[in-house]
Scaffold this motif. Structure first.
Motif, mmCIF file in Angstrom:
data_model
loop_
_atom_site.group_PDB
_atom_site.id
_atom_site.type_symbol
_atom_site.label_atom_id
_atom_site.label_comp_id
_atom_site.label_asym_id
_atom_site.label_seq_id
_atom_site.Cartn_x
_atom_site.Cartn_y
_atom_site.Cartn_z
ATOM 1 N N ARG A 39 50.781 47.416 37.708
ATOM 2 C CA ARG A 39 50.950 46.008 37.376
ATOM 3 C C ARG A 39 49.633 45.265 37.554
ATOM 4 O O ARG A 39 48.772 45.703 38.301
ATOM 5 C CB ARG A 39 51.979 45.362 38.312
ATOM 6 C CG ARG A 39 53.394 45.810 38.061
ATOM 7 C CD ARG A 39 54.275 45.443 39.251
ATOM 8 N NE ARG A 39 55.600 46.033 39.133
ATOM 9 C CZ ARG A 39 56.609 45.465 38.460
ATOM 10 N NH1 ARG A 39 56.452 44.302 37.878
ATOM 11 N NH2 ARG A 39 57.776 46.069 38.378
ATOM 12 N N CYS A 40 49.530 44.115 36.876
ATOM 13 C CA CYS A 40 48.397 43.225 37.129
ATOM 14 C C CYS A 40 48.499 42.731 38.566
ATOM 15 O O CYS A 40 49.576 42.386 39.037
ATOM 16 C CB CYS A 40 48.415 42.039 36.180
ATOM 17 S SG CYS A 40 47.283 40.723 36.693
ATOM 18 N N LEU A 41 47.345 42.712 39.265
ATOM 19 C CA LEU A 41 47.379 42.334 40.679
ATOM 20 C C LEU A 41 47.647 40.840 40.852
ATOM 21 O O LEU A 41 48.126 40.416 41.895
ATOM 22 C CB LEU A 41 46.051 42.696 41.352
ATOM 23 C CG LEU A 41 45.679 44.187 41.308
ATOM 24 C CD1 LEU A 41 44.427 44.443 42.110
ATOM 25 C CD2 LEU A 41 46.823 45.053 41.780
ATOM 26 N N SER A 42 47.347 40.043 39.811
ATOM 27 C CA SER A 42 47.538 38.599 39.942
ATOM 28 C C SER A 42 48.935 38.178 39.489
ATOM 29 O O SER A 42 49.683 37.569 40.237
ATOM 30 C CB SER A 42 46.499 37.849 39.105
ATOM 31 O OG SER A 42 45.214 38.237 39.500
ATOM 32 N N CYS A 43 49.291 38.533 38.245
ATOM 33 C CA CYS A 43 50.546 38.004 37.692
ATOM 34 C C CYS A 43 51.691 39.011 37.770
ATOM 35 O O CYS A 43 52.820 38.688 37.409
ATOM 36 C CB CYS A 43 50.341 37.545 36.252
ATOM 37 S SG CYS A 43 49.953 38.892 35.110
ATOM 38 N N LYS A 44 51.397 40.245 38.233
ATOM 39 C CA LYS A 44 52.420 41.291 38.418
ATOM 40 C C LYS A 44 53.056 41.770 37.109
ATOM 41 O O LYS A 44 54.102 42.402 37.117
ATOM 42 C CB LYS A 44 53.529 40.844 39.390
ATOM 43 C CG LYS A 44 53.033 40.274 40.708
ATOM 44 C CD LYS A 44 52.430 41.353 41.593
ATOM 45 C CE LYS A 44 51.793 40.722 42.832
ATOM 46 N NZ LYS A 44 50.816 41.566 43.461
ATOM 47 N N LYS A 64 39.220 40.761 32.016
ATOM 48 C CA LYS A 64 40.292 39.823 32.373
ATOM 49 C C LYS A 64 41.660 40.394 32.023
ATOM 50 O O LYS A 64 41.797 41.179 31.087
ATOM 51 C CB LYS A 64 40.099 38.506 31.607
ATOM 52 C CG LYS A 64 38.975 37.668 32.147
ATOM 53 C CD LYS A 64 38.752 36.461 31.267
ATOM 54 C CE LYS A 64 37.493 35.700 31.668
ATOM 55 N NZ LYS A 64 37.052 34.806 30.600
ATOM 56 N N CYS A 65 42.669 39.962 32.767
ATOM 57 C CA CYS A 65 44.034 40.392 32.483
ATOM 58 C C CYS A 65 44.486 39.812 31.137
ATOM 59 O O CYS A 65 44.247 38.644 30.848
ATOM 60 C CB CYS A 65 44.975 39.931 33.602
ATOM 61 S SG CYS A 65 46.721 40.148 33.204
ATOM 62 N N ARG A 66 45.143 40.641 30.329
ATOM 63 C CA ARG A 66 45.626 40.242 29.013
ATOM 64 C C ARG A 66 46.673 39.115 29.127
ATOM 65 O O ARG A 66 46.813 38.289 28.225
ATOM 66 C CB ARG A 66 46.251 41.471 28.333
ATOM 67 C CG ARG A 66 46.677 41.277 26.894
ATOM 68 C CD ARG A 66 47.625 42.382 26.471
ATOM 69 N NE ARG A 66 47.026 43.721 26.530
ATOM 70 C CZ ARG A 66 46.259 44.242 25.562
ATOM 71 N NH1 ARG A 66 46.020 43.550 24.480
ATOM 72 N NH2 ARG A 66 45.772 45.452 25.690
ATOM 73 N N TYR A 67 47.391 39.103 30.235
ATOM 74 C CA TYR A 67 48.555 38.213 30.327
ATOM 75 C C TYR A 67 48.231 36.908 31.053
ATOM 76 O O TYR A 67 48.732 35.862 30.687
ATOM 77 C CB TYR A 67 49.706 38.948 31.027
ATOM 78 C CG TYR A 67 49.958 40.302 30.378
ATOM 79 C CD1 TYR A 67 50.654 40.389 29.172
ATOM 80 C CD2 TYR A 67 49.455 41.468 30.945
ATOM 81 C CE1 TYR A 67 50.848 41.618 28.546
ATOM 82 C CE2 TYR A 67 49.645 42.700 30.341
ATOM 83 C CZ TYR A 67 50.340 42.772 29.143
ATOM 84 O OH TYR A 67 50.520 43.972 28.529
ATOM 85 N N CYS A 68 47.428 36.996 32.128
ATOM 86 C CA CYS A 68 47.178 35.774 32.911
ATOM 87 C C CYS A 68 45.700 35.378 32.924
ATOM 88 O O CYS A 68 45.345 34.355 33.517
ATOM 89 C CB CYS A 68 47.680 35.942 34.342
ATOM 90 S SG CYS A 68 46.713 37.135 35.297
ATOM 91 N N SER A 69 44.843 36.192 32.292
ATOM 92 C CA SER A 69 43.404 35.899 32.201
ATOM 93 C C SER A 69 42.669 35.872 33.539
ATOM 94 O O SER A 69 41.528 35.416 33.606
ATOM 95 C CB SER A 69 43.140 34.556 31.487
ATOM 96 O OG SER A 69 43.724 34.583 30.236
HETATM 97 ZN ZN LIG Z 1 47.685 39.210 35.073
#
Ligand SMILES: [Zn+2]
Length: 281
Positions: A39-44, A64-69
């Motif tokens: 999972r993304c560490l920021s937005c899970k 950058k994360c695709r979902y939360c940047s």
């Molecule tokens: Zn994310």
């Protein structure tokens, strides 16, 4: 054919490096090594396979994360690339010693052993650098596996004649048990430092790591690795103090220096010793 081997091994190293990042993350967060999806560490957000291609995903997503940047740590691609490079170095180092490489002989076992050990070192390097701790969960299995491998090596290739002859003189014994002697000396040396400095300079993790280094490198290559680690540690320590990044007497993790020393010893140790012996004669 050699270039093809190298490419395959580099890609294999990238994939293992990606797994090592997961291991480091799970060590930091106390989760089991194998469970759940990434999972993304920021937005899970659960990550797709497109987000999980070593190095390329990082470049493609511009870090950058695709979902939360939110930013992805540079640690991820760095660990992947370093693992790839180290695996290629190990393979070529191996290849220069044994001219005939095949997956059906003991050199292949040795290669796998070195891949495993270097993976362990990469995890310890990053973890010690970030948290000033060498995790027991990583170092103990490495010590046990190396111990077993070295026993196997003694029985398999090196010293059957020596053992078979029952001429167990001191010289023979030190040849046979070389890795174990080096391990005890290196570990004992660090243990002594801890006692003398009352645990200020080194930690218990460094004792275990030095013991593991001795097992892997043997005598006298272990000397090269330790010597290098101390030189590097002092130079970089002084540099950090001068640059205002560290104060006198503040903590600098020593594991990373030991690990750099180990790799230099592994790749060039024998050559350095020959060069040194020529120099003093
Ligand atoms: Zn994310």
């Amino acid at each position: 054919m050699l270039i093809l081997y190298n490419i395959i091994i580099f890609i294999f190293g990238l994939i293992i490096g990606s797994f090592l990042n997961v291991v480091i993350y799970r060590l930091e967060n106390g989760e089991k090594i194998v469970n759940d999806r990434s999972r993304c560490l920021s937005c899970k957000h659960i990550l797709n396979w497109q987000d999980l291609i070593p190095v390329f995903s990082f470049i493609f997503l511009k870090g950058k994360c695709r979902y939360c940047s939110n930013k992805i740590s540079i640690q991820y691609p760095l660990v992947e690339i370093m693992t790839g490079i180290l695996f290629v170095l190990i393979f070529n180092f191996q290849f220069s010693i044994f001219s005939e490489f095949s997956i059906f002989n003991f050199q292949f076992l040795y290669l796998l052993f070195l891949f495993y050990v270097s993976s362990t070192f990469i995890v310890i390097f990053v973890y010690d650098l970030k948290h000033y701790i060498i995790p027991d969960k990583i170092i103990y299995p490495a010590i046990i596996i190396t111990f077993i491998y070295k026993l196997f090596e003694i029985l398999k290739f090196n010293h059957w004649e020596l053992i078979g002859n029952w001429k167990l003189e001191i010289g023979n014994l030190t040849t046979i048990f070389n890795p174990f002697i080096a391990a005890i000396l290196a570990g004992g040396f660090f243990y002594t430092i801890i006692i003398i400095t009352k645990g200020k300079g080194m930690g218990g993790g460094d004792v275990k790591l030095a013991f593991l280094m001795g097992l892997i490198l043997g005598w006298p290559v272990i000397l090269i690795a330790l010597f290098l680690a101390f030189i590097l540690g002092s130079v970089i320590g002084i540099f950090l103090i001068l640059a205002g990044r560290k104060k006198m007497g503040s903590m600098i993790p020593f594991g990373p220096f030991l690990i750099i020393g180990t790799f230099v010893g592994l790749f060039w140790g024998e050559k350095i010793i020959k060069w040194y012996l020529n120099l003093i004669n």
